[in-house]
Design a protein around this motif. Structure first.
Motif, PDB file in Angstrom:
ATOM      1  N   VAL A  40       0.849  -1.201   0.000  1.00 30.51           N
ATOM      2  CA  VAL A  40       0.000   0.000   0.000  1.00 30.51           C
ATOM      3  C   VAL A  40       0.879   1.245   0.000  1.00 30.51           C
ATOM      4  N   ARG A  41       1.907   1.235   0.813  1.00 32.73           N
ATOM      5  CA  ARG A  41       2.846   2.361   0.850  1.00 32.73           C
ATOM      6  C   ARG A  41       3.583   2.482  -0.487  1.00 32.73           C
ATOM      7  N   PHE A  42       4.033   1.361  -1.031  1.00 32.28           N
ATOM      8  CA  PHE A  42       4.720   1.375  -2.314  1.00 32.28           C
ATOM      9  C   PHE A  42       3.814   1.948  -3.403  1.00 32.28           C
ATOM     10  N   LEU A  43       2.559   1.521  -3.440  1.00 31.32           N
ATOM     11  CA  LEU A  43       1.638   2.029  -4.455  1.00 31.32           C
ATOM     12  C   LEU A  43       1.360   3.512  -4.269  1.00 31.32           C
ATOM     13  N   ALA A  44       1.424   4.018  -3.047  1.00 28.53           N
ATOM     14  CA  ALA A  44       1.291   5.464  -2.839  1.00 28.53           C
ATOM     15  C   ALA A  44       2.422   6.197  -3.562  1.00 28.53           C
ATOM     16  N   TYR A  45       3.636   5.688  -3.461  1.00 25.76           N
ATOM     17  CA  TYR A  45       4.756   6.277  -4.211  1.00 25.76           C
ATOM     18  C   TYR A  45       4.521   6.149  -5.713  1.00 25.76           C
ATOM     19  N   ALA A  46       3.963   5.031  -6.135  1.00 24.44           N
ATOM     20  CA  ALA A  46       3.663   4.850  -7.554  1.00 24.44           C
ATOM     21  C   ALA A  46       2.616   5.855  -8.020  1.00 24.44           C
ATOM     22  N   PHE A  47       1.568   6.061  -7.242  1.00 29.60           N
ATOM     23  CA  PHE A  47       0.540   7.038  -7.620  1.00 29.60           C
ATOM     24  C   PHE A  47       1.148   8.429  -7.786  1.00 29.60           C
ATOM     25  N   ALA A  48       2.143   8.739  -6.985  1.00 32.52           N
ATOM     26  CA  ALA A  48       2.751  10.071  -7.022  1.00 32.52           C
ATOM     27  C   ALA A  48       3.845  10.216  -8.080  1.00 32.52           C
ATOM     28  N   HIS A  49       4.588   9.150  -8.365  1.00 39.90           N
ATOM     29  CA  HIS A  49       5.808   9.312  -9.165  1.00 39.90           C
ATOM     30  C   HIS A  49       5.966   8.380 -10.355  1.00 39.90           C
ATOM     31  N   ALA A  50       5.097   7.396 -10.514  1.00 43.20           N
ATOM     32  CA  ALA A  50       5.282   6.410 -11.584  1.00 43.20           C
ATOM     33  C   ALA A  50       4.999   7.004 -12.958  1.00 43.20           C
ATOM     34  N   ARG A  51       5.743   6.520 -13.928  1.00 44.66           N
ATOM     35  CA  ARG A  51       5.473   6.832 -15.328  1.00 44.66           C
ATOM     36  C   ARG A  51       4.404   5.857 -15.814  1.00 44.66           C
ATOM     37  N   ALA A  52       3.852   6.130 -16.984  1.00 40.80           N
ATOM     38  CA  ALA A  52       2.815   5.255 -17.540  1.00 40.80           C
ATOM     39  C   ALA A  52       3.330   3.825 -17.688  1.00 40.80           C
ATOM     40  N   VAL A  53       4.568   3.659 -18.114  1.00 36.22           N
ATOM     41  CA  VAL A  53       5.132   2.319 -18.286  1.00 36.22           C
ATOM     42  C   VAL A  53       5.255   1.613 -16.933  1.00 36.22           C
ATOM     43  N   ASP A  54       5.604   2.357 -15.873  1.00 34.19           N
ATOM     44  CA  ASP A  54       5.677   1.771 -14.529  1.00 34.19           C
ATOM     45  C   ASP A  54       4.307   1.267 -14.090  1.00 34.19           C
ATOM     46  N   LEU A  67      -5.997  -1.401  -6.618  1.00 36.03           N
ATOM     47  CA  LEU A  67      -5.435  -0.047  -6.658  1.00 36.03           C
ATOM     48  C   LEU A  67      -6.330   0.925  -5.894  1.00 36.03           C
ATOM     49  N   ARG A  68      -7.641   0.759  -6.011  1.00 36.89           N
ATOM     50  CA  ARG A  68      -8.568   1.605  -5.239  1.00 36.89           C
ATOM     51  C   ARG A  68      -8.323   1.436  -3.740  1.00 36.89           C
ATOM     52  N   TYR A  69      -8.188   0.196  -3.319  1.00 41.86           N
ATOM     53  CA  TYR A  69      -7.923  -0.078  -1.908  1.00 41.86           C
ATOM     54  C   TYR A  69      -6.636   0.623  -1.464  1.00 41.86           C
ATOM     55  N   ALA A  70      -5.591   0.497  -2.263  1.00 39.90           N
ATOM     56  CA  ALA A  70      -4.308   1.124  -1.911  1.00 39.90           C
ATOM     57  C   ALA A  70      -4.442   2.642  -1.845  1.00 39.90           C
ATOM     58  N   LEU A  71      -5.165   3.227  -2.784  1.00 36.62           N
ATOM     59  CA  LEU A  71      -5.347   4.683  -2.772  1.00 36.62           C
ATOM     60  C   LEU A  71      -6.146   5.121  -1.550  1.00 36.62           C
ATOM     61  N   GLN A  72      -7.191   4.394  -1.236  1.00 36.49           N
ATOM     62  CA  GLN A  72      -8.036   4.753  -0.100  1.00 36.49           C
ATOM     63  C   GLN A  72      -7.342   4.544   1.242  1.00 36.49           C
ATOM     64  N   HIS A  73      -6.277   3.757   1.269  1.00 39.45           N
ATOM     65  CA  HIS A  73      -5.549   3.484   2.505  1.00 39.45           C
ATOM     66  C   HIS A  73      -4.113   4.010   2.460  1.00 39.45           C
ATOM     67  N   ALA A  74      -3.852   4.923   1.553  1.00 37.55           N
ATOM     68  CA  ALA A  74      -2.501   5.471   1.396  1.00 37.55           C
ATOM     69  C   ALA A  74      -2.072   6.218   2.654  1.00 37.55           C
ATOM     70  N   PRO A  75      -0.818   6.024   3.056  1.00 44.43           N
ATOM     71  CA  PRO A  75      -0.330   6.777   4.212  1.00 44.43           C
ATOM     72  C   PRO A  75      -0.190   8.258   3.865  1.00 44.43           C
ATOM     73  N   PRO A  76      -0.299   9.119   4.846  1.00 40.59           N
ATOM     74  CA  PRO A  76      -0.188  10.557   4.591  1.00 40.59           C
ATOM     75  C   PRO A  76       1.236  10.953   4.205  1.00 40.59           C
ATOM     76  N   GLY A  77       1.319  12.063   3.460  1.00 43.63           N
ATOM     77  CA  GLY A  77       2.607  12.654   3.159  1.00 43.63           C
ATOM     78  C   GLY A  77       3.324  12.124   1.937  1.00 43.63           C
ATOM     79  N   ILE A  78       2.721  11.223   1.190  1.00 44.53           N
ATOM     80  CA  ILE A  78       3.401  10.647   0.024  1.00 44.53           C
ATOM     81  C   ILE A  78       2.812  11.181  -1.275  1.00 44.53           C
ATOM     82  N   ILE A  79       1.497  11.189  -1.381  1.00 44.07           N
ATOM     83  CA  ILE A  79       0.837  11.569  -2.633  1.00 44.07           C
ATOM     84  C   ILE A  79       0.536  13.071  -2.615  1.00 44.07           C
ATOM     85  N   ASP A  80       0.897  13.755  -3.692  1.00 41.40           N
ATOM     86  CA  ASP A  80       0.592  15.183  -3.827  1.00 41.40           C
ATOM     87  C   ASP A  80      -0.870  15.357  -4.250  1.00 41.40           C
TER      88      ASP A  80
END
Length: 105
Positions: A40-54, A67-80
């Motif tokens: 979930v934390r890793f996917l938060a970084y992906a939501f913020a910084h991943a390229r389309a290929v990633d 992915l919805r679950y990960a977004l809804q449970h993302a830790p604070p401070g990672i996603i802009d």
């Protein structure tokens, strides 16, 4: 492979050559093994910084519902704010609520 259960979701992203490369790029300050151990934390970084290929690579292992679950449970401070709003639209979650906030110490 990501695994989901109806009431309790457990996400797992396998460590392979592709995910190792994505993890090393997105969470450069940790080993890929450590980054992927908290999906979930890793996917938060992906939501913020991943390229389309990633995201294409990650989507081979995770469904939209995961992915919805990960977004809804993302830790604070990672996603802009912009990424937060974008992924709410892309995953059909409607208008984005406020970003997750850190609890005061």
């Amino acid at each position: 492979m990501c695994k989901s259960y109806q009431r309790f979701s457990v996400l797992r992203i396998p460590l392979n050559a592709e995910t190792r490369q994505v993890a090393a790029r997105l969470v450069w300050f940790e080993s890929p093994e450590q980054a992927l151990s908290e999906p979930v934390r890793f996917l938060a970084y992906a939501f913020a910084h991943a390229r389309a290929v990633d995201m294409g690579i990650l989507r081979m292992f995770c469904s939209d519902s995961e992915l919805r679950y990960a977004l809804q449970h993302a830790p604070p401070g990672i996603i802009d704010a912009r990424s937060w709003a974008y992924w709410h639209v892309m995953l059909d979650l409607g208008d984005a609520p406020e970003l997750p906030q850190r609890a005061p110490p």
